[in-house]
Design a protein around this motif. Structure first.
Motif, PDB file in Angstrom:
ATOM      1  N   TYR A  94      -7.905  -3.963  14.408  1.00 16.97           N
ATOM      2  CA  TYR A  94      -8.560  -5.235  14.209  1.00 16.97           C
ATOM      3  C   TYR A  94      -8.744  -5.529  12.725  1.00 16.97           C
ATOM      4  O   TYR A  94      -8.831  -6.670  12.304  1.00 16.97           O
ATOM      5  N   SER A  95      -8.826  -4.471  11.901  1.00 16.16           N
ATOM      6  CA  SER A  95      -9.074  -4.663  10.473  1.00 16.16           C
ATOM      7  C   SER A  95      -7.817  -4.539   9.620  1.00 16.16           C
ATOM      8  O   SER A  95      -7.882  -4.634   8.412  1.00 16.16           O
ATOM      9  N   LEU A  96      -6.682  -4.267  10.255  1.00 15.13           N
ATOM     10  CA  LEU A  96      -5.449  -4.126   9.482  1.00 15.13           C
ATOM     11  C   LEU A  96      -4.817  -5.494   9.268  1.00 15.13           C
ATOM     12  O   LEU A  96      -4.570  -6.211  10.226  1.00 15.13           O
ATOM     13  N   PRO A  97      -4.552  -5.860   8.004  1.00 19.54           N
ATOM     14  CA  PRO A  97      -3.926  -7.163   7.795  1.00 19.54           C
ATOM     15  C   PRO A  97      -2.498  -7.190   8.337  1.00 19.54           C
ATOM     16  O   PRO A  97      -1.707  -6.333   7.978  1.00 19.54           O
TER      17      PRO A  97
ATOM     18  N   PHE B  84       0.039  -8.951   7.608  1.00 13.92           N
ATOM     19  CA  PHE B  84       1.132  -9.038   6.636  1.00 13.92           C
ATOM     20  C   PHE B  84       1.453  -7.680   6.037  1.00 13.92           C
ATOM     21  O   PHE B  84       2.596  -7.376   5.720  1.00 13.92           O
ATOM     22  N   TRP B  85       0.435  -6.842   5.947  1.00 15.06           N
ATOM     23  CA  TRP B  85       0.653  -5.497   5.412  1.00 15.06           C
ATOM     24  C   TRP B  85       1.427  -4.649   6.429  1.00 15.06           C
ATOM     25  O   TRP B  85       2.403  -3.988   6.083  1.00 15.06           O
TER      26      TRP B  85
ATOM     27  N   THR C 121       5.007  -5.770   6.476  1.00 14.58           N
ATOM     28  CA  THR C 121       5.756  -5.301   5.310  1.00 14.58           C
ATOM     29  C   THR C 121       6.139  -3.833   5.480  1.00 14.58           C
ATOM     30  O   THR C 121       7.272  -3.430   5.244  1.00 14.58           O
TER      31      THR C 121
END
Lengths: 334, 343
Positions: free
Chosen positions: A147-150, A152-153, A156
């Motif tokens: 839930y806290s992982l972006p 877009f990261w 990538t």
């Protein structure tokens, strides 16, 4: 029941009106000379020809030198006829460009949404059945971390380490099908497309899944503490029957309303994923539109994405009444 | 029996929150991050914290603030000089300079040291033009935290105002506000944000305002619900019977009772605002390219992967840590306000 549906349908009109006003306001965001400020930067940076062209075309398209009311009427007519003018970049009608892109985005979002629901429901049931076990706690923590992982990261990382060929070259990371796959037999095409979808769909789904499964978990845990569940257990029903027949159905109701919250986020979130994976959907198109200051295209995308979300919310509202008939008879708040 | 007064609601919440160890851990991280953001100039800077030169003691970092506030000026000998070169060239015996733990500024380019791995000189390595990643991350904390804080404050205020009026007065005002809320909820927020950003110049301030004016409906919906509930409760009726004005009833009586759920939502809101800012900066629509922000470091790193893993790992970790902590605090607050979970 029918009168409720009718009322709900009629309520679309104020919402549509609101969308038209908000989008109209956006066009007028730049103070003084409408559609100006951002372009001034470009003028300063020497890109004067392009800037002047953008200003002139935008002004002509929306009639920005006319009285406000006339302008608004013009904009309303554009929305009503879905005629958003021509893209400033390649001078194709905005609607034509959108028509190619919308199915791609719907497909991507649809698969992602379906997956998120299909996974979060069993996860919720699992949490209710095996609460306080180590594995259940681990799943909860893992989902919380997701839930806290972006996104877009994550995307990538996935592109670099799982595709692209520098580490493992497992998944394709460009587009939705291999070039030249049109001539392949259909099953190979299907396989190819599915293979292309794995990474983007995963990156889009995990976030929605994290949100949904948390609600599903709390929903199930709340439901199994209620009196009718105790009654069902007291009657001697098997735990299986209690969970699946009694608890599950009741905790599914809020999940349907959640669709209205998840959908706009999902559609908006596809900008990042589509851009990173070069998927020719609406999100990628809007990314390009922001970069080239393609205002007609941008406004078209904006309006249509709002329409799409509205449709999704309507569907969820109707589903809601089907699952829980009480809603239609009560006077609904908000 | 020292404390005769019954525990106040705020005290109950604080006690509940403190009992929640995971939430407290999140809270500690958030406070630490605020410390890092506020003290960024003292943690990562190319100016010395303290230095002794020709028998005098200087505090260049503090001096920099004074100069910025226009209450002081640099001595001529320090004007337009890098302190590192100055120290190397001019220091004699007895002169010394104590630099911050990360002796680089976030914008300090050093083309002779591009893409260095994490080492003792550069804790988190350097990027393609030799900027120190640790310094950029420390200063990026300032951007992320202030965007999160300011954006959420803006929309919490708007949401509280609209929600309070809709819930308290009802009638036409409520219908209008409810429609407005529904309209805003229908529009995909991220599309709205990037559309608005496309029309505006790039700046942190604009990002804060845009996130602020697009996210108020959730708060408004919550506040409206709380006001609807409170309106018919006895204490509100009593206040009105005693002749309290509408303003007094709303702000003094109902609002403090309606704040808890808004506070919970706002905490989660900060986490998502930080995510939005970093996503925007990652896409290149956020802060101006020269500003150090976690999203812009990542965006810069994208082209340099996979060799420069440190360019993605550290800012990614920073975002993850911050967002998780805020979510943990939000979770803890929600549990603390939930009477069913009271211990």
């Amino acid at each position: 029941m029918r009168s409720y549906f009718l009322k709900r349908l009629l309520l679309i009109f104020p919402t549509l009106f609101g969308i038209s006003v908000v989008s109209f306001l956006i066009i007028h965001l730049a103070p003084g000379d409408p559609a100006g400020i951002k372009i001034e930067e470009e003028q300063r940076s020497g890109n004067q020809l392009l800037a002047a062209q953008i200003i002139n075309e935008t002004r002509a398209l929306y009639g920005l030198d006319e009285p406000l009311l006339v302008q608004y009427r013009r904009w309303l007519k554009r929305i009503a006829t879905l005629d958003f003018g021509y893209s400033l970049r390649d001078h194709r009608p905005v609607m034509d460009k959108l028509k190619e892109r919308i199915p791609v985005s719907i497909k991507l979002n649809g698969i992602s949404l379906l997956l998120a629901y299909m996974l979060s429901v069993p996860l919720g049931i699992y949490a209710a059945a095996r609460q306080h076990t180590i594995l259940e706690r681990l799943t909860t923590v893992l989902l919380f971390a997701l839930y806290s992982l972006p996104p877009f990261w994550v995307a990538t990382m996935a592109i670099v380490y799982l595709g692209g060929g520098d580490f493992w070259n497992v998944f394709p990371v460009y587009g939705l099908q291999s070039s030249g796959s049109q001539n392949w037999p259909w099953w190979q095409q299907l396989q190819d497309q599915a293979w292309h979808l794995v990474l983007p769909v995963t990156c889009m789904t995990y976030y929605t899944l994290a949100v949904l499964s948390r609600y599903m978990r709390t929903g199930m845990l709340e439901t199994i503490r209620q009196d009718f569940i105790r009654t069902a257990r007291a009657k001697g029903l098997s735990e299986r029957l209690v969970l699946y027949r009694h608890a599950l159905r009741n905790s599914m109701i809020p999940m349907i309303t959640l669709l209205a919250d998840v959908l706009p986020a999902l559609i908006g979130g596809s900008i990042v994923i589509e851009t990173l994976f070069s998927i020719p959907g609406m999100g990628f198109l809007s990314y390009e539109a922001v970069f080239s200051r393609d205002y007609p295209l941008l406004m078209g995308i904006f309006t249509l994405s709002a329409f799409l979300t509205l449709t999704g919310i309507l569907i969820s509202d109707f589903l809601y009444t089907l699952v829980d008939p009480r809603i239609a008879y009560e006077k609904r708040a908000a | 029996m020292k404390n005769e007064r019954p525990e106040r609601y705020r005290q109950i919440l604080a006690r509940q929150f403190r009992n929640n160890r995971i939430a407290m851990a999140g809270f500690v991280v958030v406070v630490t991050l605020f410390g890092i953001g506020a003290g960024a100039d003292f943690i990562a800077n190319d100016k010395p914290l303290v230095m002794r030169y020709q028998g005098r003691i200087y505090f260049p970092v503090v001096k920099d603030y004074a100069v910025w506030l226009r209450i002081s000026r640099w001595d001529r000998q320090f004007q337009n000089v890098g302190f590192k070169e100055f120290a190397r060239g001019n220091f004699k015996q007895g002169d010394w300079a104590q630099f911050p733990p990360v002796p680089y500024s976030p914008t300090e380019v050093n083309l002779s040291e591009p893409l260095r791995r994490p080492s003792e000189r550069h804790f988190f390595g350097t990027d393609d033009i030799g900027r120190d990643v640790a310094s950029r991350i420390v200063h990026g904390a300032r951007v992320s935290l202030s965007v999160g804080f300011v954006a959420v404050s803006i929309y919490a205020l708007i949401g509280l105002f609209i929600g309070a009026i809709a819930g308290y007065y009802g009638g036409v005002l409520d219908i209008i506000a409810s429609r407005l809320i529904e309209i805003m909820l229908t529009i995909p927020t991220f599309f709205l944000i990037i559309t608005v950003v496309a029309f505006l110049p790039q700046s942190i301030f604009n990002i804060m305002v845009v996130i602020g004016i697009t996210n108020w409906p959730t708060v408004a919906r919550l506040t409206r619900g709380e006001f609807l509930k409170a309106k018919s409760l006895e204490y509100v009726v009593a206040a009105r019977a005693m002749g309290a004005t509408d303003g007094r009833t709303i702000f003094r009586h109902v609002l403090p009772n309606a704040l808890a759920p808004v506070f919970v939502a706002a905490t989660f809101g900060v986490a998502s605002a930080i995510l939005i800012e970093s996503t925007l900066s990652f896409l290149g629509f956020g802060v101006p390219p020269s500003t150090a922000s976690w999203g812009s470091i990542l965006s810069n790193a994208r082209q340099l992967l996979p060799s420069a893993w440190w360019l993605t790992a550290f800012p990614g970790l920073a975002i993850f840590l911050t967002v998780t902590s805020y979510n943990l605090v939000g979770e803890g607050l929600r549990d603390a306000t939930d009477p069913r979970l009271r211990r």
